[in-house]
Design an enzyme around this catalytic site. Sequence first.
Site, short mmCIF file in Angstrom:
data_model
loop_
_atom_site.label_atom_id
_atom_site.label_comp_id
_atom_site.label_asym_id
_atom_site.label_seq_id
_atom_site.Cartn_x
_atom_site.Cartn_y
_atom_site.Cartn_z
N LYS A 52 0.84 -1.21 0.00
CA LYS A 52 0.00 0.00 0.00
C LYS A 52 0.87 1.25 0.00
O LYS A 52 0.60 2.22 -0.72
CB LYS A 52 -0.95 -0.01 1.21
CG LYS A 52 -2.06 -1.06 1.06
CD LYS A 52 -2.87 -1.29 2.33
CE LYS A 52 -3.83 -2.45 2.13
NZ LYS A 52 -4.66 -2.76 3.31
N GLN A 96 -4.85 -1.64 9.58
CA GLN A 96 -4.72 -2.95 8.95
C GLN A 96 -5.28 -4.04 9.85
O GLN A 96 -4.99 -4.09 11.05
CB GLN A 96 -3.23 -3.21 8.63
CG GLN A 96 -2.97 -4.46 7.81
CD GLN A 96 -3.52 -4.41 6.38
OE1 GLN A 96 -3.75 -3.34 5.82
NE2 GLN A 96 -3.75 -5.55 5.79
N ASP A 119 -11.08 2.52 3.63
CA ASP A 119 -11.34 1.08 3.51
C ASP A 119 -12.83 0.81 3.23
O ASP A 119 -13.19 -0.28 2.82
CB ASP A 119 -10.98 0.35 4.82
CG ASP A 119 -9.62 -0.34 4.76
OD1 ASP A 119 -9.19 -0.69 3.65
OD2 ASP A 119 -9.02 -0.52 5.83
#
Length: 292
Positions: A52, A96, A119
């Site tokens: 990422k 995460q 997200d």
Amino acid sequence: MTLIDGKATAAAIKQEIAAEVQQMLAEGKRAPHLAAVLVGHDGGSETYVAAKVKACAECGFTSSLIRFESDVTEEELLAKVDELNKNPEIDGFIVQLPLPKHIDSQKIIEAIDYRKDVDGFHPVNVGRLSIGLPCFVSATPMGIMDLLERYNVPTKGKHCVVLGRSNIVGKPVATLMMQKTYPGNATVTVCHSASENLKEICASADILIAAIGQPEFVTADMVKEGATVIDVGTTRVPDATKKSGFKLKGDVKFDEVAPKCAFITPVPGGVGPMTICSLMKNTLKAGKGVNW
Ligand code: GUN
């Protein structure tokens, strides 16, 4: 049969994002800024977060990696989320997953300001998606929609069967496929572990989206001639010939299914590369400001 190339599509989208960032800079604006919170040292999470951060650089974004050891308390993590919510320099951020067991992941997700939730996991974004309001869509479903669009796969009025009802893939992709837009406007059936006649339902699909996490679950007899098959599976199976010690297996028995398909995604190189690309799209959107 057309093989859907997720790797090439993701690279093209990242180039388009980079061009938009250049345009923003030329207009005197700052680059979008993504922060990633990583707890502990899980191998998979380390790899994803590194990818990422690399993708941010490719797109011309600023990125920040915030690390905590796995003994971080829920309070400390919530305090960091609060700080990121309030920091005007941060456009979007992710925490995460998975998190250590002593931390309530849902509590953390719900603490994120939904306007920075790139997200798309916050219930406000999930709810907005379901009623067609501007929102952040989670990465994998968005990547699937981008592939269908870029390959001009017909979806209107088609029967789309989604195999799997997870919150991060099955449910949102079913929602997107039934929305009155392209890609979408399909007749959607969601199958899961309790579905009767699962094989017959799959065999009636014009578009089959397999997201059940069972390697090679979808066999040729479950696929209609001329169907489009999207394989979301990424199960790691041991492979001594690989440097990593494993290879990725999809939910579809590719060799026997592919010859029947109009379009099919491979594993690896199909949906996988699109997911980080979708996160970049959401970060660009956050950087430009969403019209909430
Ligand atoms: N872990 C595996 N996939 C994801 C993802 O898309 N976002 C976050 N935050 N964690 C993950």
